[in-house]
Design a protein around this motif. Structure first.
Motif, PDB file in Angstrom:
ATOM      1  N   MET A   1     -56.045  -7.710  -8.367  1.00  0.00           N
ATOM      2  CA  MET A   1     -54.767  -7.066  -8.080  1.00  0.00           C
ATOM      3  C   MET A   1     -53.977  -6.911  -9.380  1.00  0.00           C
ATOM      4  O   MET A   1     -53.788  -7.877 -10.107  1.00  0.00           O
ATOM      5  CB  MET A   1     -53.968  -7.920  -7.092  1.00  0.00           C
ATOM      6  CG  MET A   1     -52.799  -7.195  -6.448  1.00  0.00           C
ATOM      7  SD  MET A   1     -51.806  -8.268  -5.361  1.00  0.00           S
ATOM      8  CE  MET A   1     -53.035  -8.856  -4.201  1.00  0.00           C
ATOM      9  N   GLU A   2     -53.530  -5.679  -9.699  1.00  0.00           N
ATOM     10  CA  GLU A   2     -52.791  -5.465 -10.917  1.00  0.00           C
ATOM     11  C   GLU A   2     -51.482  -6.249 -10.892  1.00  0.00           C
ATOM     12  O   GLU A   2     -50.892  -6.463  -9.846  1.00  0.00           O
ATOM     13  CB  GLU A   2     -52.511  -3.971 -11.102  1.00  0.00           C
ATOM     14  CG  GLU A   2     -53.778  -3.127 -11.283  1.00  0.00           C
ATOM     15  CD  GLU A   2     -53.457  -1.674 -11.479  1.00  0.00           C
ATOM     16  OE1 GLU A   2     -52.242  -1.341 -11.537  1.00  0.00           O
ATOM     17  OE2 GLU A   2     -54.392  -0.864 -11.587  1.00  0.00           O
ATOM     18  N   ARG A   3     -51.044  -6.628 -12.114  1.00  0.00           N
ATOM     19  CA  ARG A   3     -49.875  -7.505 -12.215  1.00  0.00           C
ATOM     20  C   ARG A   3     -48.636  -6.908 -11.571  1.00  0.00           C
ATOM     21  O   ARG A   3     -47.926  -7.577 -10.824  1.00  0.00           O
ATOM     22  CB  ARG A   3     -49.610  -7.829 -13.686  1.00  0.00           C
ATOM     23  CG  ARG A   3     -48.464  -8.796 -13.904  1.00  0.00           C
ATOM     24  CD  ARG A   3     -48.335  -9.168 -15.360  1.00  0.00           C
ATOM     25  NE  ARG A   3     -49.552  -9.810 -15.843  1.00  0.00           N
ATOM     26  CZ  ARG A   3     -49.719 -10.231 -17.108  1.00  0.00           C
ATOM     27  NH1 ARG A   3     -48.746 -10.050 -17.994  1.00  0.00           N
ATOM     28  NH2 ARG A   3     -50.837 -10.814 -17.477  1.00  0.00           N
ATOM     29  N   GLU A   4     -48.361  -5.632 -11.841  1.00  0.00           N
ATOM     30  CA  GLU A   4     -47.157  -5.005 -11.280  1.00  0.00           C
ATOM     31  C   GLU A   4     -47.246  -4.919  -9.759  1.00  0.00           C
ATOM     32  O   GLU A   4     -46.274  -5.185  -9.054  1.00  0.00           O
ATOM     33  CB  GLU A   4     -46.978  -3.607 -11.870  1.00  0.00           C
ATOM     34  CG  GLU A   4     -45.719  -2.900 -11.392  1.00  0.00           C
ATOM     35  CD  GLU A   4     -45.533  -1.547 -12.055  1.00  0.00           C
ATOM     36  OE1 GLU A   4     -44.638  -0.804 -11.604  1.00  0.00           O
ATOM     37  OE2 GLU A   4     -46.281  -1.231 -13.008  1.00  0.00           O
ATOM     38  N   GLN A   5     -48.427  -4.542  -9.269  1.00  0.00           N
ATOM     39  CA  GLN A   5     -48.616  -4.465  -7.825  1.00  0.00           C
ATOM     40  C   GLN A   5     -48.458  -5.834  -7.185  1.00  0.00           C
ATOM     41  O   GLN A   5     -47.818  -5.975  -6.134  1.00  0.00           O
ATOM     42  CB  GLN A   5     -49.998  -3.905  -7.501  1.00  0.00           C
ATOM     43  CG  GLN A   5     -50.258  -3.754  -6.008  1.00  0.00           C
ATOM     44  CD  GLN A   5     -51.700  -3.420  -5.700  1.00  0.00           C
ATOM     45  OE1 GLN A   5     -52.579  -4.275  -5.792  1.00  0.00           O
ATOM     46  NE2 GLN A   5     -51.947  -2.171  -5.360  1.00  0.00           N
ATOM     47  N   ALA A   6     -49.033  -6.856  -7.819  1.00  0.00           N
ATOM     48  CA  ALA A   6     -48.948  -8.211  -7.279  1.00  0.00           C
ATOM     49  C   ALA A   6     -47.507  -8.680  -7.210  1.00  0.00           C
ATOM     50  O   ALA A   6     -47.093  -9.316  -6.230  1.00  0.00           O
ATOM     51  CB  ALA A   6     -49.780  -9.169  -8.136  1.00  0.00           C
ATOM     52  N   ALA A   7     -46.720  -8.361  -8.229  1.00  0.00           N
ATOM     53  CA  ALA A   7     -45.313  -8.765  -8.239  1.00  0.00           C
ATOM     54  C   ALA A   7     -44.543  -8.072  -7.123  1.00  0.00           C
ATOM     55  O   ALA A   7     -43.697  -8.682  -6.458  1.00  0.00           O
ATOM     56  CB  ALA A   7     -44.691  -8.450  -9.596  1.00  0.00           C
ATOM     57  N   THR A   8     -44.846  -6.796  -6.907  1.00  0.00           N
ATOM     58  CA  THR A   8     -44.187  -6.047  -5.826  1.00  0.00           C
ATOM     59  C   THR A   8     -44.527  -6.641  -4.471  1.00  0.00           C
ATOM     60  O   THR A   8     -43.653  -6.827  -3.612  1.00  0.00           O
ATOM     61  CB  THR A   8     -44.622  -4.570  -5.862  1.00  0.00           C
ATOM     62  OG1 THR A   8     -44.216  -3.992  -7.103  1.00  0.00           O
ATOM     63  CG2 THR A   8     -43.992  -3.797  -4.713  1.00  0.00           C
ATOM     64  N   VAL A   9     -45.793  -6.954  -4.268  1.00  0.00           N
ATOM     65  CA  VAL A   9     -46.232  -7.524  -2.994  1.00  0.00           C
ATOM     66  C   VAL A   9     -45.593  -8.890  -2.766  1.00  0.00           C
ATOM     67  O   VAL A   9     -45.172  -9.212  -1.646  1.00  0.00           O
ATOM     68  CB  VAL A   9     -47.771  -7.608  -2.951  1.00  0.00           C
ATOM     69  CG1 VAL A   9     -48.238  -8.387  -1.729  1.00  0.00           C
ATOM     70  CG2 VAL A   9     -48.373  -6.213  -2.941  1.00  0.00           C
TER      71      VAL A   9
END
Length: 282
Positions: A1-9
């Protein structure tokens, strides 16, 4: 999971379900982002009832989620961070498709009904939603041990009943309730009384019964979770982290018993105490 996506989730999971999000911090590190994706996904499903004005539109959104996670599971980008993240979890973890289908299908009740018709339907709803979340979380952390289905079902009933009672003021104000209509009739009140803000003695009695039912379900879940009195049973340490939110059931039940008006006051627990309970239950 990409870092930005993971932070959003993670942000979406915390907003949708703060208690589970905090409990996730005590899960095994490799499983945390996948757990956040699961809880964010559930949060998106739960929001649909408040986002649509008619059942048909809600059904369209539920179907979108079915299709989106199926596409994301194959690696196709859907453009929705939660769908993409949860689709990757499906591929990586091989989660139960039956549980996921039940989690989605159960939300048809949210968008199509305003009153839980009977106790049997309520138990089935809790099995598919809250119980399903516990079962899927156990799969994500790789739980090992006996009676996982029994534990998830009992945990879902205990934790789910707490959520039903805590959500009573908010939902009643919207003309909805998850209190079973047959139980309300048995104690001499109705959903219409609830929507009118009438806190009848029968309602108080029913909520006391529900707290007792939740405590009994909590005891059953704990018995099987820790294998009390039965050598070699229960779940392993990683598996037990999937059920950490159960540590909050008793404090919430105590808070529910103390509210002045269950139709107007939301039962809460101190955030520091919440964190302490979860840490202590590890």
């Amino acid at each position: 999971m990409e870092r930005e996506q993971a932070a959003t989730v993670r942000r979406m999971a915390r907003k949708a379900d703060p208690d589970r999000a905090i409990a996730t911090l005590f899960a095994p590190s490799p499983a945390r982002d996948d757990l956040f994706a699961l809880f964010a996904f559930n949060g998106e499903l739960a929001r649909i009832a408040d986002q649509v004005s008619e059942p048909g539109l809600g059904a369209i959104r539920l179907q979108w989620w079915r299709d989106a996670i199926a596409r994301a599971e194959t690696g196709e980008a859907t453009g929705h961070p939660v769908a993409d993240a949860f689709g990757a979890v499906l591929t990586r973890r091989g989660l139960s498709r039956e549980r996921i289908a039940g989690l989605i299908d159960a939300r048809s009740f949210d968008i199509g009904e305003t009153v839980m018709p009977d106790t049997r339907t309520l138990k089935a709803y809790l099995f598919d939603t809250t119980g399903g979340l516990f079962a899927l979380a156990a799969e994500i952390v790789g739980a090992e041990g006996e009676n996982q289905g029994v534990i998830a079902q009992a945990a879902g009933e205990a934790y789910g009943l707490v959520r039903v009672m805590r959500s009573l003021p908010v939902l009643a104000a919207k003309g909805r309730t998850y209190l079973a209509a047959d139980a309300l009739e048995r104690v001499g009140t109705t959903p219409q009384d609830i929507f009118a803000g009438h806190t009848a003695p029968g309602l108080i009695a029913l909520l006391a019964e529900m707290r007792d039912t939740a405590r009994a379900a909590l005891e059953e879940a704990r018995f099987n979770l820790y294998g009390e009195g039965m050598k070699g049973t229960g779940l392993d340490e990683a598996g037990r982290t999937a059920f950490l939110p159960l540590a909050l059931v008793e404090p919430y039940l105590n808070a529910l018993a103390k509210v002045n008006d269950p139709l107007r006051d939301i039962a809460r627990i101190n955030p520091v105490y919440r964190l302490w309970r979860l840490m202590r239950a590890r």
